[in-house]
Design an enzyme around this catalytic site. Structure first.
Site, PDB file in Angstrom:
ATOM      1  N   CYS A 158      47.825 -66.180 -26.282  1.00  6.63           N
ATOM      2  CA  CYS A 158      47.216 -65.359 -25.234  1.00  6.63           C
ATOM      3  C   CYS A 158      48.036 -65.402 -23.951  1.00  6.63           C
ATOM      4  CB  CYS A 158      45.775 -65.799 -24.981  1.00  6.63           C
ATOM      5  SG  CYS A 158      45.583 -67.529 -24.522  1.00  6.63           S
TER       6      CYS A 158
ATOM      7  N   CYS B 104      18.559 -79.358  -2.487  1.00  4.84           N
ATOM      8  CA  CYS B 104      17.580 -78.865  -3.466  1.00  4.84           C
ATOM      9  C   CYS B 104      17.387 -79.817  -4.638  1.00  4.84           C
ATOM     10  CB  CYS B 104      17.986 -77.480  -3.975  1.00  4.84           C
ATOM     11  SG  CYS B 104      19.496 -77.452  -4.971  1.00  4.84           S
TER      12      CYS B 104
ATOM     13  N   CYS C 159      17.483 -73.079  -3.835  1.00  4.28           N
ATOM     14  CA  CYS C 159      18.087 -73.965  -2.830  1.00  4.28           C
ATOM     15  C   CYS C 159      18.040 -73.313  -1.446  1.00  4.28           C
ATOM     16  CB  CYS C 159      19.535 -74.266  -3.197  1.00  4.28           C
ATOM     17  SG  CYS C 159      20.335 -75.425  -2.049  1.00  4.28           S
TER      18      CYS C 159
END
Length: 356
Positions: free
Chosen positions: A317, A70, A40
């Site tokens: 967690c 792009c 890009c």
């Protein structure tokens, strides 16, 4: 997302616009919300603002839109008029649900569109449009928009339709697929927001908040690893975890007894086992878990395994913090992590007072 060991290499390729990396990765830019190909010409973002993906579909499902400079959904050496026309049409109305009449109005043959998108990007046009729409819907949820507003903006009049559509992007069962290769996905409403649960008839494989970034890729990895289709539905483990989550948020439960299917490397399995040993109301640091595993220098690997935990709350967690006492990271968001820790500590304190 691309594994960490390749990200620096890919970032360097992005800076140098190396053509040999075309097709190997796409980069999502957090500050602009677009994703690009390696070559890009636009101004390069900082590394910390980049997220790297192996396919364009992964970038779409992470809520990124294709770069207008792009054009990452176009082949670098050949741009199909049909593909370009349809991609531009989707970007004008990304929340639109495409029907036969829409193709006719653009003078595009639906089968041609399907074939050209499949050849270029490994997905049909309908899959592309759905990924773009659902990725945008999840972005709205992450930004704080309510689920009902999000489902309506995505074109769904009922919550069940929106939930089913979200589950359908996870995979449809082939006609001859045997029952033991089907996992079922169900939406669970909780006090901290909706969660998605995926389970077989015997065990729970995944439990995550719907707005977790990268959830779609996590589901895709599960589908590939188990070689299963994931379809909307209910199983006994999902019924059980829904009941136990209600009890947990009501302050009536601090641990879960649903049968689990933990898929991970031996080291990840060891870390997750340590997480489930952390009592409610307490926390551990990554370093403490590494020491408990007799690998005191592996605290970074512990942090990565912690982040790869597929079963939020069940494998706690959120009870792991930094050594300096700061919360650290959490896939469900730091606000949720703080709430969970405070709520669990309050539950334990209340229970202790009752015993006294």
């Amino acid at each position: 997302m691309i594994s960490p060991e390749y990200q620096q290499e890919y970032y360097q390729a992005l800076l140098e616009k190396k053509t040999e990396y075309e097709g190997l990765f796409y980069v999502g830019v957090k500050t602009t919300g677009v994703f690009c190909r390696p070559t890009c010409p636009a101004r390069k973002p900082k590394f910390e603002n980049c997220e790297f993906y192996a396919t364009a579909q992964q970038a779409l499902l992470a809520s990124y839109r294709p770069c207008q400079r792009c054009r990452p959904l176009s082949h670098p050496n050949h741009v199909s008029d049909v593909v370009r026309l349809l991609v531009e049409a989707v970007e004008k109305e990304p929340e639109k649900r495409w029907r036969e009449e829409d193709f006719r109005q653009l003078s595009v043959d639906e089968s041609t569109a399907r074939r050209q998108f499949k050849k270029r990007f490994g997905m049909t046009f309908v899959e592309y449009a759905r990924a773009r729409r659902m990725g945008l819907a999840l972005k709205h949820i992450r930004a704080g928009q309510t689920v009902i507003d999000t489902q309506l903006s995505a074109g769904y009049e009922s919550s069940s339709g929106f939930r089913d559509a979200f589950a359908r992007i996870m995979g449809a069962a082939p006609t001859l697929l045997t029952e033991d290769r089907i996992l079922k996905a169900s939406w669970i409403d909780t006090a901290l927001g909706p969660m998605i649960a995926i389970a077989s008839e015997e065990a729970l494989y995944l439990l995550e908040f719907v707005d977790r970034r990268g959830l779609e890729r996590e589901v895709e990895r599960l589908r590939i690893k188990t070689r299963s289709a994931i379809i909307p539905g209910m199983t006994e483990p999902i019924r059980l975890i829904e009941q136990q989550l209600n009890e947990y948020f009501a302050g009536e439960r601090t641990t879960f007894t649903v049968p689990l299917a933990l898929l991970g490397s031996p080291f990840q399995q060891q870390v997750w086992e340590q997480l489930m040993k952390i009592p409610a109301g307490e926390t551990r640091s990554y370093a403490q878990i590494a020491i408990a595993l007799d690998r005191p220098s592996a605290f970074r690997a512990v942090a990565q395994a912690n982040g790869a935990n597929p079963l939020a709350l069940v494998v706690p967690c959120h009870r792991v913090i930094n050594s300096n006492g700061e919360l650290g990271g959490y896939g469900g968001g730091l606000t949720r992590k703080a709430w969970l820790l405070q709520n669990e500590q309050a539950q334990v304190t209340q229970a202790q007072r009752k015993e006294q």
